[in-house]
Design a protein around this motif. Sequence first.
Motif, short mmCIF file in Angstrom:
data_model
loop_
_atom_site.label_atom_id
_atom_site.label_comp_id
_atom_site.label_asym_id
_atom_site.label_seq_id
_atom_site.Cartn_x
_atom_site.Cartn_y
_atom_site.Cartn_z
N SER A 96 0.07 -1.24 10.11
CA SER A 96 -0.95 -0.59 9.28
C SER A 96 -2.27 -0.54 10.02
O SER A 96 -2.73 -1.54 10.55
CB SER A 96 -1.11 -1.36 7.96
OG SER A 96 -2.03 -0.74 7.11
N ASP A 97 -2.87 0.66 10.08
CA ASP A 97 -4.17 0.89 10.72
C ASP A 97 -5.16 1.30 9.64
O ASP A 97 -4.90 2.24 8.88
CB ASP A 97 -4.04 1.99 11.78
CG ASP A 97 -5.39 2.38 12.37
OD1 ASP A 97 -6.24 1.48 12.55
OD2 ASP A 97 -5.59 3.58 12.66
N ASN A 98 -6.31 0.60 9.55
CA ASN A 98 -7.24 0.83 8.46
C ASN A 98 -8.68 0.79 8.98
O ASN A 98 -9.09 -0.17 9.60
CB ASN A 98 -7.07 -0.23 7.38
CG ASN A 98 -5.68 -0.24 6.80
OD1 ASN A 98 -5.39 0.40 5.81
ND2 ASN A 98 -4.76 -0.98 7.46
N SER A 101 -5.41 2.72 1.41
CA SER A 101 -5.82 1.79 2.45
C SER A 101 -5.37 0.37 2.13
O SER A 101 -5.23 -0.01 0.98
CB SER A 101 -7.35 1.82 2.59
OG SER A 101 -7.81 0.76 3.40
N LEU A 102 -5.17 -0.43 3.19
CA LEU A 102 -4.88 -1.86 3.01
C LEU A 102 -6.04 -2.57 2.35
O LEU A 102 -5.87 -3.64 1.77
CB LEU A 102 -4.57 -2.48 4.38
CG LEU A 102 -3.89 -3.85 4.40
CD1 LEU A 102 -2.51 -3.78 3.78
CD2 LEU A 102 -3.80 -4.37 5.84
N ARG A 103 -7.22 -1.99 2.40
CA ARG A 103 -8.38 -2.52 1.70
C ARG A 103 -8.24 -2.41 0.20
O ARG A 103 -8.93 -3.10 -0.55
CB ARG A 103 -9.64 -1.75 2.10
CG ARG A 103 -10.33 -2.25 3.34
CD ARG A 103 -11.54 -1.40 3.67
NE ARG A 103 -12.46 -1.27 2.54
CZ ARG A 103 -13.51 -0.46 2.55
NH1 ARG A 103 -13.76 0.30 3.61
NH2 ARG A 103 -14.31 -0.40 1.51
N SER A 136 -3.66 9.37 6.54
CA SER A 136 -4.56 9.91 5.52
C SER A 136 -5.16 11.25 5.89
O SER A 136 -5.64 11.97 5.01
CB SER A 136 -5.69 8.91 5.23
OG SER A 136 -6.50 8.71 6.38
N PHE A 138 -6.87 5.91 7.35
CA PHE A 138 -5.89 4.82 7.38
C PHE A 138 -4.50 5.42 7.54
O PHE A 138 -4.26 6.61 7.27
CB PHE A 138 -5.95 3.97 6.11
CG PHE A 138 -5.64 4.72 4.85
CD1 PHE A 138 -4.34 4.83 4.37
CD2 PHE A 138 -6.65 5.33 4.12
CE1 PHE A 138 -4.05 5.53 3.22
CE2 PHE A 138 -6.38 6.03 2.96
CZ PHE A 138 -5.08 6.14 2.51
N ASP A 156 -12.10 -0.39 13.01
CA ASP A 156 -10.82 -0.37 12.31
C ASP A 156 -10.03 -1.62 12.64
O ASP A 156 -10.36 -2.36 13.57
CB ASP A 156 -10.02 0.89 12.64
CG ASP A 156 -9.59 0.97 14.10
OD1 ASP A 156 -10.08 0.16 14.93
OD2 ASP A 156 -8.76 1.84 14.43
N GLN A 178 0.84 -1.19 0.00
CA GLN A 178 0.00 0.00 0.00
C GLN A 178 0.89 1.25 0.00
O GLN A 178 1.91 1.30 0.69
CB GLN A 178 -0.94 0.03 1.22
CG GLN A 178 -0.24 0.03 2.57
CD GLN A 178 -1.18 0.07 3.77
OE1 GLN A 178 -0.93 -0.60 4.75
NE2 GLN A 178 -2.23 0.87 3.71
N TYR A 223 0.01 4.10 8.09
CA TYR A 223 1.01 3.04 8.24
C TYR A 223 2.34 3.65 8.66
O TYR A 223 2.57 4.87 8.51
CB TYR A 223 1.16 2.23 6.95
CG TYR A 223 1.36 3.04 5.68
CD1 TYR A 223 2.60 3.60 5.35
CD2 TYR A 223 0.31 3.24 4.80
CE1 TYR A 223 2.78 4.33 4.18
CE2 TYR A 223 0.48 3.96 3.63
CZ TYR A 223 1.71 4.50 3.33
OH TYR A 223 1.88 5.23 2.17
#
Length: 351
Positions: A346-348, A239-241, A268, A250, A297, A235, A252
């Motif tokens: 990573s926080d999403n 987002s990791l999504r 973000s 999100f 999250d 990423q 990281y």
Amino acid sequence: MRRSFGALLIALVTTFAGVAVAAPPAAAALPDAHGFVLWNGTATVPSGTSPAGTTVVGGPAGVYTIRFPGQAAKGGVVHVTAINTGPRFCQAVKWGPSGADEIVMVLCSQPGGALVPAAFSAFFESSSGPAGPINGEFGYVDWNDPTGTMIDQYNSVGAVNSVTPLGVGLYEVKLPGLMTAGPVDGSLQATAVGSTPARCKVRNWTSAPAGQIAYVACFNSAGAPFRTRFTLTYQYNQSLRGAGWPPRYFGYLWFRPPVGPPTTNFNSQLGFGANTLLGAGTGLSLVTFPRLAVLPDTVQVTAAGGGSDFCNLLFPWTHTPTDTVVRDVACYNSGGARVDAGFLISDNSSG
């Protein structure tokens, strides 16, 4: 009582009996499907779980079956992070559609290979078709060794990713066209896949206008290099999504150590370099993602750097009115002793 691997395999096959293989989805903007879950050891935690109604069932010991309602999709990738006050690591075993739902199996172990109960954070994402407008770069691979098969892959600019074995348990992953200025930008997550206890990490990676090249190292439960299936997700400003914005929340960070360059530390809401880390040199790292406390999250962690160390979370992450707080990331050597080692976090959010 510890289950034999043979008994475990029988249990896994039985659990997955009747899981159908879905037809490939039509081309669509990414993602086709996604879900994440926070399992505290006894129950799912709503603040870390999406979609609502996601369930986790344990059994045999150290093995868990997750059902993400309405998220059935072809292929995709899974990432898992163990949560425990001691040395634990979790991996994906298998995933696939069952009717309208996505079923994911997770296995958790300790050094030496014993299967043990553990809390964990798990994440599933599947993408296909054109990306549409996104603000960054995104791609993943699901690659199987020793068969040398690319099971699934995605690249947000439509290029074809590749994996080249460089030795036992060491792999070069190329994600062409995911262009950044370099020399190191963005973030990665890696997860071992299979019914034999194993773990994977990101040894290093390089970034350039031509794309990303990452090196993944995988190990067995004793820390020896090991040939295994694995997933890797990249990423950058994304987002990791894999979705465009939204989701708008999100972030990281790369702990090298010390903290990596601003291009590997993104928020973000606040831009590059905004996330913070305390505890460098102690083997425990408190990471804060300002202004990202939008629920639910998920947080994922992957060890990074040389050696066979691995990392987990001591406790589930928490939130202030504005911030996501991870206390703490802990890393261990193959014997289970705590070490000051590198990691990617990573926080999403789903929002």
